[in-house]
Design a protein around this motif. Structure first.
Motif, PDB file in Angstrom:
ATOM      1  N   GLU A   1      -4.407  -1.764   2.659  1.00 34.46           N
ATOM      2  CA  GLU A   1      -3.329  -1.770   1.671  1.00 34.46           C
ATOM      3  C   GLU A   1      -3.610  -2.840   0.618  1.00 34.46           C
ATOM      4  O   GLU A   1      -4.174  -3.892   0.909  1.00 34.46           O
ATOM      5  CB  GLU A   1      -1.975  -2.042   2.333  1.00 34.46           C
ATOM      6  CG  GLU A   1      -1.929  -3.330   3.147  1.00 34.46           C
ATOM      7  CD  GLU A   1      -0.526  -3.702   3.592  1.00 34.46           C
ATOM      8  OE1 GLU A   1       0.408  -3.599   2.784  1.00 34.46           O
ATOM      9  OE2 GLU A   1      -0.381  -4.122   4.757  1.00 34.46           O
ATOM     10  N   TYR A   2      -3.237  -2.527  -0.621  1.00 31.44           N
ATOM     11  CA  TYR A   2      -3.445  -3.463  -1.727  1.00 31.44           C
ATOM     12  C   TYR A   2      -2.437  -3.113  -2.810  1.00 31.44           C
ATOM     13  O   TYR A   2      -2.225  -1.944  -3.112  1.00 31.44           O
ATOM     14  CB  TYR A   2      -4.878  -3.338  -2.255  1.00 31.44           C
ATOM     15  CG  TYR A   2      -5.274  -4.446  -3.208  1.00 31.44           C
ATOM     16  CD1 TYR A   2      -5.756  -5.657  -2.721  1.00 31.44           C
ATOM     17  CD2 TYR A   2      -5.175  -4.282  -4.591  1.00 31.44           C
ATOM     18  CE1 TYR A   2      -6.128  -6.685  -3.586  1.00 31.44           C
ATOM     19  CE2 TYR A   2      -5.541  -5.306  -5.457  1.00 31.44           C
ATOM     20  CZ  TYR A   2      -6.011  -6.503  -4.948  1.00 31.44           C
ATOM     21  OH  TYR A   2      -6.370  -7.521  -5.802  1.00 31.44           O
ATOM     22  N   PRO A   3      -1.781  -4.108  -3.405  1.00 34.15           N
ATOM     23  CA  PRO A   3      -0.758  -3.832  -4.422  1.00 34.15           C
ATOM     24  C   PRO A   3      -1.273  -2.905  -5.528  1.00 34.15           C
ATOM     25  O   PRO A   3      -2.448  -3.005  -5.907  1.00 34.15           O
ATOM     26  CB  PRO A   3      -0.441  -5.225  -4.984  1.00 34.15           C
ATOM     27  CG  PRO A   3      -0.782  -6.170  -3.869  1.00 34.15           C
ATOM     28  CD  PRO A   3      -1.975  -5.547  -3.200  1.00 34.15           C
ATOM     29  N   PRO A   4      -0.418  -1.997  -6.003  1.00 31.25           N
ATOM     30  CA  PRO A   4       1.015  -1.882  -5.703  1.00 31.25           C
ATOM     31  C   PRO A   4       1.343  -1.113  -4.422  1.00 31.25           C
ATOM     32  O   PRO A   4       2.510  -0.868  -4.151  1.00 31.25           O
ATOM     33  CB  PRO A   4       1.558  -1.134  -6.918  1.00 31.25           C
ATOM     34  CG  PRO A   4       0.420  -0.271  -7.357  1.00 31.25           C
ATOM     35  CD  PRO A   4      -0.816  -1.091  -7.111  1.00 31.25           C
ATOM     36  N   ASN A   5       0.335  -0.729  -3.646  1.00 31.94           N
ATOM     37  CA  ASN A   5       0.564  -0.094  -2.350  1.00 31.94           C
ATOM     38  C   ASN A   5       0.804  -1.186  -1.318  1.00 31.94           C
ATOM     39  O   ASN A   5      -0.141  -1.810  -0.837  1.00 31.94           O
ATOM     40  CB  ASN A   5      -0.642   0.762  -1.960  1.00 31.94           C
ATOM     41  CG  ASN A   5      -0.483   1.404  -0.599  1.00 31.94           C
ATOM     42  OD1 ASN A   5       0.636   1.673  -0.149  1.00 31.94           O
ATOM     43  ND2 ASN A   5      -1.591   1.645   0.077  1.00 31.94           N
ATOM     44  N   ILE A   6       2.074  -1.436  -1.005  1.00 33.56           N
ATOM     45  CA  ILE A   6       2.438  -2.537  -0.119  1.00 33.56           C
ATOM     46  C   ILE A   6       3.132  -1.994   1.124  1.00 33.56           C
ATOM     47  O   ILE A   6       4.168  -1.338   1.034  1.00 33.56           O
ATOM     48  CB  ILE A   6       3.357  -3.548  -0.838  1.00 33.56           C
ATOM     49  CG1 ILE A   6       2.648  -4.150  -2.052  1.00 33.56           C
ATOM     50  CG2 ILE A   6       3.796  -4.649   0.115  1.00 33.56           C
ATOM     51  CD1 ILE A   6       3.538  -5.023  -2.913  1.00 33.56           C
ATOM     52  N   VAL A   7       2.541  -2.251   2.282  1.00 39.92           N
ATOM     53  CA  VAL A   7       3.149  -1.872   3.556  1.00 39.92           C
ATOM     54  C   VAL A   7       3.723  -3.106   4.239  1.00 39.92           C
ATOM     55  O   VAL A   7       4.828  -3.106   4.760  1.00 39.92           O
ATOM     56  CB  VAL A   7       2.126  -1.184   4.481  1.00 39.92           C
ATOM     57  CG1 VAL A   7       2.776  -0.797   5.806  1.00 39.92           C
ATOM     58  CG2 VAL A   7       1.534   0.042   3.789  1.00 39.92           C
ATOM     59  N   GLY A   8       2.958  -4.188   4.241  1.00 39.46           N
ATOM     60  CA  GLY A   8       3.399  -5.436   4.847  1.00 39.46           C
ATOM     61  C   GLY A   8       2.829  -6.624   4.089  1.00 39.46           C
ATOM     62  O   GLY A   8       2.489  -6.530   2.906  1.00 39.46           O
ATOM     63  N   GLY A   9       2.690  -7.740   4.789  1.00 37.74           N
ATOM     64  CA  GLY A   9       2.210  -8.956   4.144  1.00 37.74           C
ATOM     65  C   GLY A   9       0.720  -8.985   3.880  1.00 37.74           C
ATOM     66  O   GLY A   9       0.229  -9.809   3.106  1.00 37.74           O
ATOM     67  N   LEU A  10      -0.018  -8.063   4.505  1.00 34.04           N
ATOM     68  CA  LEU A  10      -1.476  -8.041   4.370  1.00 34.04           C
ATOM     69  C   LEU A  10      -1.903  -7.829   2.919  1.00 34.04           C
ATOM     70  O   LEU A  10      -2.812  -8.500   2.421  1.00 34.04           O
ATOM     71  CB  LEU A  10      -2.046  -6.928   5.256  1.00 34.04           C
ATOM     72  CG  LEU A  10      -3.554  -6.937   5.513  1.00 34.04           C
ATOM     73  CD1 LEU A  10      -3.966  -8.209   6.228  1.00 34.04           C
ATOM     74  CD2 LEU A  10      -3.942  -5.717   6.344  1.00 34.04           C
ATOM     75  N   SER A  11      -1.244  -6.903   2.237  1.00 37.16           N
ATOM     76  CA  SER A  11      -1.631  -6.589   0.860  1.00 37.16           C
ATOM     77  C   SER A  11      -1.434  -7.785  -0.061  1.00 37.16           C
ATOM     78  O   SER A  11      -2.273  -8.061  -0.929  1.00 37.16           O
ATOM     79  CB  SER A  11      -0.844  -5.382   0.334  1.00 37.16           C
ATOM     80  OG  SER A  11       0.537  -5.656   0.327  1.00 37.16           O
TER      81      SER A  11
END
Length: 422
Positions: free
Chosen positions: A29-39
């Motif tokens: 995941e990487y912004p703007p695809n945000i699932v949790g704090g990892l991105s």
């Protein structure tokens, strides 16, 4: 926290022999695809590594109508479609994502000579391990959390599968980064990882400004004093403890109201619990909020509570502390390394509603001390957890990993074949 202090002391200074790297970063995941704090972590790290002069390429999953490639804040973001993009089975979907990532990385490597692979958690482990062998470059892995920790053990076939994937990534990596002493201890005890292979670098956070009026976003909170909490709505975040605290507060006629933000699989379950227990006057789950709305809710609160049962680090703690809010956290995981009790925050017993209410009562009844704790918390976060500093320390670890790999490779080349067989 002392270990983090000593490790980061002076690490933001650029060494005289500093050189730039071509970094291949993998994260699902990487912004703007945000699932949790990892991105958010990978975004903050990659942007500041790019600012330091490194050439950063992030491989991630495509989502919606996002382009397959764009340069965001100096970072080259490559998005790929999983081979089985519409598979409802998450493990199959992840497998397809890793295949697509490996294929795309090999294409990129035809034109770019990468120096190092940086993998974030088991979700991209398979592709990272294959690429390490294919590209003949070192693999650095950041382990953000473990399946064992999230579930307090391994109990199902799916958990066992993920646990083995984590073990494989840890074993195959040339170097590992964890965010806290707690996580280092977990890797030592659960995965038998060697100390000299593990570096402790905390998560980072940017200075934030609150530019929105809370009452305009959430008019129902007008003139309402409230205690704020946020996180992915899953069991390990400990929100059931807040629900229990709200129930006790109602029974004892304690005037306190909890506002919890975030999305996740337990959201509707918790909302139903509130309705069944008639706790609407003491607690509400507002669902997903943007970063700007989050900052506004933090700024408008009296204090913050992060009651996680399991938390390898606790980036949300930094988010509340950097806005100067006195914050109560569970005395567990990485959070107990961030907060010093009665100095930069307060510690509560994990899962204990009475302990939570005790800390809340102290802050509400000692407003001057609460303000002092909030200020000191903000100071420590600003000093220790800025992304520039975190990126500098990560850059140093990357450079050391690349150098060690080259030394090892050169030594193997110089060793006579008959000695290699021995």
């Amino acid at each position: 926290m002392d270990n983090i202090f000593s490790q980061l002391d002076g690490s933001h200074k650029t060494p005289s022999n500093y050189r730039t790297l071509k970094i291949l970063m993998l994260c699902w995941e990487y912004p703007p695809n945000i699932v949790g704090g990892l991105s958010r972590h990978v975004f903050g790290l990659s942007v500041h590594l790019a600012e330091k002069g490194h050439e950063v390429h992030v491989l991630t999953a495509i989502n919606g109508n996002l382009p397959s490639f764009e340069n965001m804040d100096g970072v080259n973001v490559h998005r790929v479609k999983p081979i089985n993009q519409y598979d409802d089975n998450f493990l199959s979907w992840i497998g397809g994502l890793n295949l697509a990532m490996a294929f795309k990385a090999e294409q990129l490597a035809e034109e770019i000579h990468f120096d190092i692979i940086h993998a974030h958690d088991w979700l991209v482990g398979s592709a990272s391990i294959v690429l390490k062998e294919t590209l003949k470059i070192p693999l650095l892995a950041t382990i953000h959390a473990t399946e064992y920790g999230r579930n307090n053990g391994i109990h199902t076939e799916m958990q066992q599968f993920i646990h083995k994937k984590e073990q494989q990534l840890i074993c195959e990596s040339d170097q590992i980064i964890v965010c806290s002493d707690y996580m280092k201890d977990v890797l030592n005890s659960i995965f038998k990882a060697k100390n000299d292979k593990i570096a402790i670098i905390p998560n980072g956070i940017e200075p934030v400004l609150n530019e929105l009026d809370t009452e305009e976003i959430f008019p129902e909170l007008k003139d309402q004093k409230y205690i704020f909490s946020i996180g992915r709505i899953v069991k390990e975040k400990g929100f059931e403890t807040i629900i229990e605290a709200a129930s006790i507060a109602k029974e004892r006629e304690i005037d306190c109201f909890f506002v919890i933000a975030g999305k996740g699989p337990m959201l509707e379950t918790y909302r139903r619990q509130i309705n069944v227990r008639n706790l609407e006057s003491h607690i509400t789950f507002v669902g997903y909020v943007t970063d700007e709305q989050r900052n506004s809710l933090i700024a408008g609160s009296e204090l913050a509570v992060i009651p996680s049962l399991y938390e390898p680090f606790g980036i949300v703690v930094l988010e509340t502390m950097i806005l100067g809010k006195p914050t109560i956290v569970s005395n567990t995981g990485g959070m107990k390394g961030i907060v010093k009790h009665l100095h930069t925050g307060l510690l509560m017993t994990p899962g204990d509603a009475e302990s939570m209410l005790e800390q809340i009562d102290f802050l509400i009844n000692h407003p001057l001390k609460a303000e002092e704790i909030g200020k000191k918390g903000r100071q420590i976060v600003t000093i220790l957890y800025g992304w520039k500093r975190i990126a500098s320390e990560t850059s140093r670890v990357m450079e050391d990993t690349v150098l060690n790999k080259r030394v090892h490779t050169d030594a193997q080349k110089e060793t006579p074949n008959n000695l290699k067989k021995v």
